[in-house]
Design an enzyme around this catalytic site. Structure first.
Site, PDB file in Angstrom:
ATOM      1  N   HIS A 150      -2.756   8.204   5.833  1.00  0.00           N
ATOM      2  CA  HIS A 150      -3.015   6.865   5.133  1.00  0.00           C
ATOM      3  C   HIS A 150      -4.474   6.332   5.643  1.00  0.00           C
ATOM      4  O   HIS A 150      -5.204   5.883   4.758  1.00  0.00           O
ATOM      5  CB  HIS A 150      -1.939   5.882   5.752  1.00  0.00           C
ATOM      6  CG  HIS A 150      -2.101   4.474   5.107  1.00  0.00           C
ATOM      7  ND1 HIS A 150      -1.818   4.415   3.600  1.00  0.00           N
ATOM      8  CD2 HIS A 150      -2.141   2.988   5.512  1.00  0.00           C
ATOM      9  CE1 HIS A 150      -1.993   3.005   3.393  1.00  0.00           C
ATOM     10  NE2 HIS A 150      -2.034   2.319   4.636  1.00  0.00           N
TER      11      HIS A 150
ATOM     12  N   CYS B 165       0.951  -1.129  -0.057  1.00  0.00           N
ATOM     13  CA  CYS B 165       0.131  -0.020   0.142  1.00  0.00           C
ATOM     14  C   CYS B 165       0.813   1.173   0.013  1.00  0.00           C
ATOM     15  O   CYS B 165       0.177   2.360  -0.048  1.00  0.00           O
ATOM     16  CB  CYS B 165      -0.905  -0.108   1.308  1.00  0.00           C
ATOM     17  SG  CYS B 165      -2.017  -1.561   1.378  1.00  0.00           S
TER      18      CYS B 165
ATOM     19  N   LYS C 203      -9.577   8.182   1.666  1.00  0.00           N
ATOM     20  CA  LYS C 203     -10.020   6.720   1.649  1.00  0.00           C
ATOM     21  C   LYS C 203     -11.310   6.358   1.948  1.00  0.00           C
ATOM     22  O   LYS C 203     -12.105   5.640   1.885  1.00  0.00           O
ATOM     23  CB  LYS C 203      -8.975   5.591   2.428  1.00  0.00           C
ATOM     24  CG  LYS C 203      -7.709   5.561   1.799  1.00  0.00           C
ATOM     25  CD  LYS C 203      -6.971   4.337   2.644  1.00  0.00           C
ATOM     26  CE  LYS C 203      -5.668   4.210   1.939  1.00  0.00           C
ATOM     27  NZ  LYS C 203      -4.650   5.503   2.271  1.00  0.00           N
TER      28      LYS C 203
ATOM     29  N   HIS D 134      -9.741   1.904  -0.187  1.00  0.00           N
ATOM     30  CA  HIS D 134      -8.173   1.747  -0.296  1.00  0.00           C
ATOM     31  C   HIS D 134      -7.565   1.242  -1.876  1.00  0.00           C
ATOM     32  O   HIS D 134      -7.993   0.157  -2.163  1.00  0.00           O
ATOM     33  CB  HIS D 134      -7.796   0.586   0.869  1.00  0.00           C
ATOM     34  CG  HIS D 134      -6.373   0.833   1.156  1.00  0.00           C
ATOM     35  ND1 HIS D 134      -5.374   1.177   0.172  1.00  0.00           N
ATOM     36  CD2 HIS D 134      -5.615   0.049   2.021  1.00  0.00           C
ATOM     37  CE1 HIS D 134      -4.227   1.094   0.560  1.00  0.00           C
ATOM     38  NE2 HIS D 134      -4.387   0.508   1.874  1.00  0.00           N
TER      39      HIS D 134
ATOM     40  N   PHE E  71       1.917  -3.354   3.888  1.00  0.00           N
ATOM     41  CA  PHE E  71       2.133  -4.639   4.379  1.00  0.00           C
ATOM     42  C   PHE E  71       3.626  -4.720   4.358  1.00  0.00           C
ATOM     43  O   PHE E  71       4.387  -4.354   3.339  1.00  0.00           O
ATOM     44  CB  PHE E  71       1.456  -5.677   3.866  1.00  0.00           C
ATOM     45  CG  PHE E  71      -0.042  -6.040   4.206  1.00  0.00           C
ATOM     46  CD1 PHE E  71      -0.945  -5.027   5.218  1.00  0.00           C
ATOM     47  CD2 PHE E  71      -0.889  -7.095   3.664  1.00  0.00           C
ATOM     48  CE1 PHE E  71      -2.021  -5.372   5.683  1.00  0.00           C
ATOM     49  CE2 PHE E  71      -2.133  -7.251   4.165  1.00  0.00           C
ATOM     50  CZ  PHE E  71      -2.502  -6.384   4.912  1.00  0.00           C
TER      51      PHE E  71
ATOM     52  N   GLU F  12      -1.436   5.876  13.490  1.00  0.00           N
ATOM     53  CA  GLU F  12      -0.941   7.033  12.816  1.00  0.00           C
ATOM     54  C   GLU F  12      -1.277   8.273  13.429  1.00  0.00           C
ATOM     55  O   GLU F  12      -0.531   9.356  13.290  1.00  0.00           O
ATOM     56  CB  GLU F  12      -1.747   7.077  11.481  1.00  0.00           C
ATOM     57  CG  GLU F  12      -1.338   7.898  10.390  1.00  0.00           C
ATOM     58  CD  GLU F  12      -1.953   7.844   8.881  1.00  0.00           C
ATOM     59  OE1 GLU F  12      -1.636   8.526   8.064  1.00  0.00           O
ATOM     60  OE2 GLU F  12      -2.857   7.058   8.811  1.00  0.00           O
TER      61      GLU F  12
END
Length: 411
Positions: free
Chosen positions: A302, A163, A334, A339, A398, A313
């Site tokens: 994010h 991502c 998002k 996403h 990830f 975050e």
């Protein structure tokens, strides 16, 4: 060291397939999330995704044969690249094609082609596998196809960091230009992984929201958050050396002023709850950008809508900015696009650049229930006007990959 600016942008997204439509959708808080239409999802626990609507590849290719030889992730990348290149006008200049590059990443590449050809193999035998299977499947082929289309012979490569992919492509393209290896680079990411196999994988690792309600699917920073919604599309920016852009009279949308690439070294899927890698990424980008204590900031988070990401975050923003974190305009787009995986960083970078240019902060929509631990200004539900000088965008992938990029408003 060279200065680097943005001179073109293109987008294919769940809320619009051109820059104007995309930006109008974000400003108005349009939700691009809906029930799954791409395939029969009755056997899955998940009901929602964020699909690209009304995409017409014939607008971007000369022949039907080219389309047939291109996986959907390549088609999205080509479409967004053509938009960005045309907006930049760079091909109308005397650019040295050997100093003109392409950095386009994808989290997984041509997964739909892989599934289709695997089914052919199992059902009809190896002779029926397409001779174009490999060049449609491998993750570098969006980069390769765009390079061929525009004759870009300079630094050219894909990046795969889940991502965080397209924030890394932008950042590494920025560095290549900054250090003199290229005059301009077409940079960004593309993803087309909405299918039953990918959905099943994310469901089984407990990453997706299982809600039936599109307005409860992607809930960044909301106490009700329960996973992300799978999106798709592409975001592409033309990054260019400042003097090169200025000499040819290009419109400059923003300047790239900071970037960082760090790793958590913690877990294959979960972020470090202490946010050490994210803190280092944000702090390094902020320091390189020379953001001052009195500069007004937009922070495109994010913000996946997973419990761990949003808590970490928020903590990272506080760790970097201290009490000043409460004055920063934050949002997660998002909440509207879902996403978009390998494309998400570039799409959110575009949103960041447009926020700087227009002085409008896009909202985090469907925000209703405050989490006591998450107490910053997430721009709930409605866009706000703000004369921000800097925009910061983070992407966390990830494998523990962290990327942060910073843009400065051009006066």
């Amino acid at each position: 060291m060279c200065r680097v600016v943005v001179t073109g942008m293109g987008v294919i997204s769940p809320v619009g397939n051109d820059i104007d439509t995309f930006w109008d959708s974000l400003k108005s808080g349009k939700c691009g999330i809906d029930t799954i239409k791409r395939f029969d999802a009755s056997g899955l626990k998940v009901n929602l995704d964020a699909e690209v609507k009304d995409f017409e590849p014939k607008k971007y290719y000369d022949t039907v044969q080219e389309i047939r030889k291109s996986d959907l992730f390549m088609q999205y990348a080509m479409a967004a690249s053509k938009q960005a290149v045309e907006q930049s006008g760079i091909l109308d200049s005397d650019i040295d094609k050997e100093r003109f590059g392409v950095y386009i990443g994808s989290g997984i590449g041509g997964i739909n082609t892989t599934i289709r050809e695997t089914n052919k193999l199992n059902e009809k035998g190896p002779e029926m596998v397409s001779p174009f299977f490999v060049p449609m499947m491998i993750g570098n082929m969006a980069t390769g196809a765009v390079s061929i289309k525009f004759g870009a012979k300079g630094p050219t490569l894909p990046i795969v960091t889940a991502c965080a992919t397209s924030t890394h492509t932008l950042g590494e393209a920025y560095r290549a230009i900054k250090h003199g290896y290229a005059d301009a680079i077409i940079a960004g990411g593309s993803e087309a992984s909405i299918n039953e196999l990918a959905m099943a994988g994310f469901i089984n690792c407990q990453a997706l929201n299982l809600s039936d309600d599109p307005n409860c699917g992607s809930l960044p920073f909301d106490k009700r958050r329960a996973g992300f919604v799978m999106g798709e599309g592409a975001g592409i920016l033309v990054l260019e050396e400042y003097e090169h852009a200025k000499k040819r009279g290009a419109k400059i949308f923003a300047e790239v002023v900071g970037y960082s690439n760090t790793a958590d070294a913690y877990h294959i899927t979960a972020p470090d709850p202490e946010g050490d890698g994210a803190v280092r990424a944000i702090r390094t980008a902020v320091n390189e950008a020379q953001i001052g204590d009195n500069d007004e900031i937009y922070f495109n988070a994010h913000g996946t809508g997973t419990h761990l990401n949003d808590a970490m975050e928020t903590k990272a923003i506080k760790d970097v900015f201290g009490k000043r974190a409460y004055d920063i305009h934050i949002s997660s787009t998002k909440s509207m696009t879902g996403h978009m995986m390998g494309a998400t960083g570039a799409v959110e970078a575009i949103a960041s650049v447009l926020a700087l240019e227009e002085g409008i902060i896009p909202p985090t929509i469907n925000y209703k229930e405050k989490d006591e631990e998450l107490d910053l200004d997430y721009t709930p539900n409605k866009a706000v006007s703000a004369n921000v000088t800097y925009a910061i965008s983070t992407s966390l992938g990830f494998g523990g990959h962290n990327a942060c990029i910073a843009f400065k408003k051009v006066n």
